[in-house]
Write a protein that holds these residues in place. Structure first.
Motif, PDB file in Angstrom:
ATOM      1  N   THR A 151       2.718  -5.814   3.618  1.00 40.68           N
ATOM      2  CA  THR A 151       2.198  -4.688   4.184  1.00 40.68           C
ATOM      3  C   THR A 151       1.001  -3.957   3.797  1.00 40.68           C
ATOM      4  O   THR A 151       0.710  -2.877   3.969  1.00 40.68           O
ATOM      5  CB  THR A 151       3.776  -3.868   4.447  1.00 40.68           C
TER       6      THR A 151
ATOM      7  N   THR B 290       8.240   0.491   6.270  1.00 42.63           N
ATOM      8  CA  THR B 290       7.868  -0.489   7.915  1.00 42.63           C
ATOM      9  C   THR B 290       9.061  -0.583   8.755  1.00 42.63           C
ATOM     10  O   THR B 290       9.892  -0.129   8.697  1.00 42.63           O
ATOM     11  CB  THR B 290       7.881  -1.859   7.229  1.00 42.63           C
TER      12      THR B 290
ATOM     13  N   GLU C 205      -2.083  -2.027   2.533  1.00 46.17           N
ATOM     14  CA  GLU C 205      -3.285  -1.797   3.608  1.00 46.17           C
ATOM     15  C   GLU C 205      -4.489  -1.461   2.827  1.00 46.17           C
ATOM     16  O   GLU C 205      -4.509  -0.913   1.226  1.00 46.17           O
ATOM     17  CB  GLU C 205      -2.855  -0.130   3.824  1.00 46.17           C
TER      18      GLU C 205
ATOM     19  N   PRO D  34      -2.796  -8.790   7.702  1.00 50.68           N
ATOM     20  CA  PRO D  34      -1.989  -9.148   9.369  1.00 50.68           C
ATOM     21  C   PRO D  34      -1.565 -10.159  10.458  1.00 50.68           C
ATOM     22  O   PRO D  34      -2.044 -10.959  10.288  1.00 50.68           O
ATOM     23  CB  PRO D  34      -3.057  -8.550  10.723  1.00 50.68           C
TER      24      PRO D  34
ATOM     25  N   TYR E  30      -4.097  -2.959   7.792  1.00 49.72           N
ATOM     26  CA  TYR E  30      -3.587  -4.078   7.065  1.00 49.72           C
ATOM     27  C   TYR E  30      -4.138  -5.498   6.962  1.00 49.72           C
ATOM     28  O   TYR E  30      -5.100  -5.733   7.211  1.00 49.72           O
ATOM     29  CB  TYR E  30      -1.926  -4.941   7.982  1.00 49.72           C
TER      30      TYR E  30
ATOM     31  N   PRO F  61       1.498  -5.622  10.185  1.00 51.04           N
ATOM     32  CA  PRO F  61       1.300  -6.709   9.459  1.00 51.04           C
ATOM     33  C   PRO F  61       1.925  -8.077   9.168  1.00 51.04           C
ATOM     34  O   PRO F  61       2.960  -8.584  10.164  1.00 51.04           O
ATOM     35  CB  PRO F  61       1.966  -5.923   7.882  1.00 51.04           C
TER      36      PRO F  61
END
Length: 404
Positions: free
Chosen positions: A248, A116, A250, A299, A296, A307
């Motif tokens: 985080t 990240t 996705e 988000p 993400y 994120p």
């Protein structure tokens, strides 16, 4: 024509085109339009005419240029190409500069796409502050376990035991990358795993009594914050992944049709599969129209390009009135581990697999990410159904050894 003198060379002026002033034996001074005076030597080897750069006047004096000329002529007499030697030496210097610990570490860092933004920033900050000043300029294949231990001991002496352990892990990853890319033979940092002082283990607060969990789940259902945070909070107990991995998540890694979430575990840099129970798929389908066009799943409220923050789940729990000594985002993992084992009687190895912990077969080899996947899918659905029953007020079986 006689040999060059310093007086003669000092009077040489640049012209519109570069010109030569010979000194004899193939050695000459090249005067460039910009005023540079460069030593060059013409020679032949194996029937081919070659050119050797010797240096710049006055950095290389006339006497020194002639000395290097003589050394080159000796090499030529022994069928050695002086220009080839110079090119090889230059290549070796470039390779050495590219193979310092710092250079390889920065290359490794640039390829860590699973980091990240904050993790990448923190890792590089630690390296720049604590490692590079001490061993960053050293050739990576020359660094030994005692070298790394010396670096880590300095961190230990500051009382930063957790940082020392994290730093050892980072250095070990860099060394393994160097081994894979052919710039080191082994990982000396990996040998230090038991050499450091034990870290100060901080146990994350967690609710593990089914009665308490039931109340927590009902409180989570009543959360009135933003939809992404509300969905993350609802999903967290079902999937019990690390908080950083949840926030985080996705969309590209989630297959709603297959009911699977596949991603790389940042802590161990290994592939992991999270089977998604029907309840989780339902929540994600509710969220998809809002965040599905972005990268993400959850988000940031400020910008969809990042994120949600590290503190989002924790802040939501506090907003519900759940104190930091009662439950944390990481506490959902301890909650699942305890109840799956002590109440539902699930095999411990399945639980450890799903927690993305290192689980090895009888021969000491790490299982791959698909190990026991059908059983884990059943376990995750069983877990989700159990949580729903708790939330609905079903009869609760307390942990072994505790009163009902």
């Amino acid at each position: 024509m006689g040999k060059l003198t310093d007086r003669e060379v000092s009077k040489l002026k640049p012209a519109e085109k570069a010109y030569r002033k010979p000194d004899g034996g193939g050695l000459y001074l090249l005067v460039t339009p910009s005023g540079g005076k460069l030593w060059r030597m013409k020679y032949r080897i194996d029937g081919k005419e070659k050119l050797l750069s010797i240096g710049k006047y006055p950095d290389v004096s006339i006497a020194e240029a002639r000395k290097r000329q003589q050394e080159a002529r000796t090499q030529i007499a022994n069928s050695i190409d002086p220009a080839g030697i110079k090119q090889a030496q230059k290549a070796a210097r470039i390779a050495a500069a590219a193979n310092t610990f710092e250079a390889v570490a920065r290359e490794w860092h640039s390829k860590k796409t699973n980091f990240t933004h904050n993790t990448a920033k923190n890792v590089m900050a630690r390296l720049e502050r604590l490692v590079f000043p001490l061993i960053g300029a050293r050739p990576i294949d020359a660094i030994t376990a005692p070298d790394f231990l010396s670096v880590l001991r300095r961190v230990e002496e500051q009382g930063k035991l957790e940082t020392a352990h994290r730093l050892r892990g980072i250095c070990s990853q860099i060394m393994r990358y160097a081994v894979v890319t052919g710039r080191a033979q082994h990982d000396p940092a990996g040998a230090l795993q038991g050499a450091l002082k034990p870290r100060n283990v901080k146990h994350m607060a967690a609710l593990t009594e089914p009665k308490q969990v039931a109340e927590l789940l009902r409180m989570i259902d009543g959360y009135t914050g933003t939809l992404p945070v509300a969905c993350a909070l609802k999903i967290a107990p079902y999937v019990f992944v690390r908080p950083g991995e949840l926030r985080t998540a996705e969309w590209a890694d989630i297959d709603l049709d297959a009911a699977e979430w596949r991603y790389t575990v940042t802590k161990t840099d290994t592939q992991h599969i999270v089977p998604l129970a029907r309840q989780v798929v339902t929540i994600l389908k509710e969220l998809h129209p809002l965040t599905g066009r972005g990268r993400y799943v959850f988000p940031s409220a400020r910008t969809g390009e990042r994120p949600m923050s590290d503190n989002a789940i924790l802040a939501a729990l506090r907003r519900l009135g759940i104190g930091k000594d009662e439950m944390t985002g990481h506490g959902f993992r301890a909650m699942a581990r305890t109840i799956l084992d002590e109440v539902l009687g699930v095999r411990p190895d399945l639980i450890e697999h799903q927690l993305a912990h290192a689980v090895r077969d009888p021969n000491g080899r790490a299982y791959n990410r698909t190990a026991h996947l059908p059983e884990r899918k059943k376990m995750m659905q069983q877990w989700a159904d159990y949580l729903d029953k708790l939330k609905a007020g079903a009869e609760i079986i307390s942990l072994r050894g505790n009163a009902a």
